[in-house]
Design an enzyme around this catalytic site. Structure first.
Site, PDB file in Angstrom:
ATOM      1  N   ASP A 198       0.992  -1.213   0.083  1.00 17.13           N
ATOM      2  CA  ASP A 198      -0.206  -0.093   0.032  1.00 17.13           C
ATOM      3  C   ASP A 198       0.960   1.257   0.084  1.00 17.13           C
ATOM      4  O   ASP A 198       2.129   1.376   0.344  1.00 17.13           O
ATOM      5  CB  ASP A 198      -0.939   0.028   1.213  1.00 17.13           C
ATOM      6  N   LYS A 251      -2.996   4.532  -4.083  1.00 17.71           N
ATOM      7  CA  LYS A 251      -3.493   5.574  -4.838  1.00 17.71           C
ATOM      8  C   LYS A 251      -2.049   6.507  -5.295  1.00 17.71           C
ATOM      9  O   LYS A 251      -1.202   6.629  -4.268  1.00 17.71           O
ATOM     10  CB  LYS A 251      -4.349   6.484  -4.378  1.00 17.71           C
ATOM     11  N   MET A 256      -7.319   9.776   9.626  1.00 15.92           N
ATOM     12  CA  MET A 256      -7.822  10.179   8.476  1.00 15.92           C
ATOM     13  C   MET A 256      -8.855  11.483   8.826  1.00 15.92           C
ATOM     14  O   MET A 256      -9.907  11.521   8.288  1.00 15.92           O
ATOM     15  CB  MET A 256      -8.723   8.973   7.648  1.00 15.92           C
TER      16      MET A 256
END
Ligand code: SAH
Length: 258
Positions: free
Chosen positions: A39, A61, A175
């Site tokens: 990741d 991402k 987050m």
């Protein structure tokens, strides 16, 4: 398809950022892997420990590129394990703390594929320690909670900010940086003092770590003015004040707390 019984998936926590904060077990799994799916938050230096023939696949991402969808990751884990490979699924922090590790393990279990969970130091623990903040302390905090900020606007399963504001001494929010105004509003609405201490630790435990200290009242303004970037972790609670004393001790002892 006939199952090759040598195949296995290791769902491995890579720790919070500093490559030395990985476990011995995790490192051993990396060394024996035929394939590593990793990741975005994994420190890439850890991939240097893979064998020369190991295949490395990035699942996170990057600017302009979407993350590999979860179902594709699950399919890849299953496919390669069925081919008899030792597959490492390498995730930042701990795989079971906001890491979707359970979703992957459930898929593997449903298909009868052997797997092992290798826990890691989660970023709340790593980043707080690296910033000189103990998440508990006999005088300030008898409890702490790990909370996600990514569900702030989810009406179906809302986070119980009312209970968190009253019932937990230290909040570690993952987050959450983009949700700071919302989090502040919820905590103030449910009785937290505006003067409650807050720290935000950006890229905790890495050489680029930055720590911002403030209060519920001013932390959002500070975060914006310092152009805070991801990943960052928010710690809310009086334990943040311990940092001053540790910093003082650090200066005297000349040890390193960032
Ligand atoms: N499984 C991970 C968490 C994944 S969710 C763990 O156990 O740590 C991603 C969030 O983790 C980020 O948005 C950020 O809030 C936090 N995070 C991960 N690495 C971090 C780091 N080095 N410093 C600060 N926060 C971090």
């Amino acid at each position: 398809m006939k199952i090759n019984t040598n195949g296995i998936v290791y769902i491995v926590g890579a720790g919070p950022g500093d490559p030395e904060l990985i476990t011995v077990k995790a490192m051993r799994r990396i060394q024996i892997a035929d394939l590593i799916l990793y990741d975005r938050l994994v420190n890439k230096e850890l991939l240097d420990y893979a064998g020369p023939d190991a295949e490395l696949i990035y699942c996170g991402k990057s600017p302009g590129i979407h993350a590999m969808p979860q179902n594709i990751i699950n399919e890849a884990l299953i496919k390669h394990a069925l081919e008899g490979k030792k597959v490492v699924r390498l995730k930042g922090g701990d795989p079971f703390v906001f890491g979707r590790g359970a979703e992957e393990a459930l898929e593997l279990a449903a298909k009868g594929i052997p797997y092992e969970i290798v826990p890691g130091i989660t970023s709340a623990i790593g980043a707080a320690a690296a910033a000189g903040i103990p998440v508990t302390h006999r005088d300030y905090a008898a409890s702490f909670a790990c909370v996600t900020g990514s569900r702030c606007h989810n009406d179906k399963s809302p986070i119980r900010w009312d209970l968190l504001a009253h019932g937990v001494d230290t909040l570690a929010i993952y987050m959450g940086v983009n949700q700071l105004p919302f989090i502040r509003e919820e905590l103030l609405k449910h009785g937290k003092a505006t003067t409650t201490s807050v720290a935000i630790i950006e890229r905790g435990t890495t050489k680029d770590q930055r720590t911002i200290i403030g209060t519920i009242a001013n932390i959002h303004t500070l975060a914006v003015s310092m152009n805070l970037i991801s990943p960052a972790l928010i710690i809310i609670g009086e334990v943040v004040r311990v940092r001053e004393h540790l910093l003082h001790a650090e200066q005297q002892a000349n040890i390193l707390i960032r």
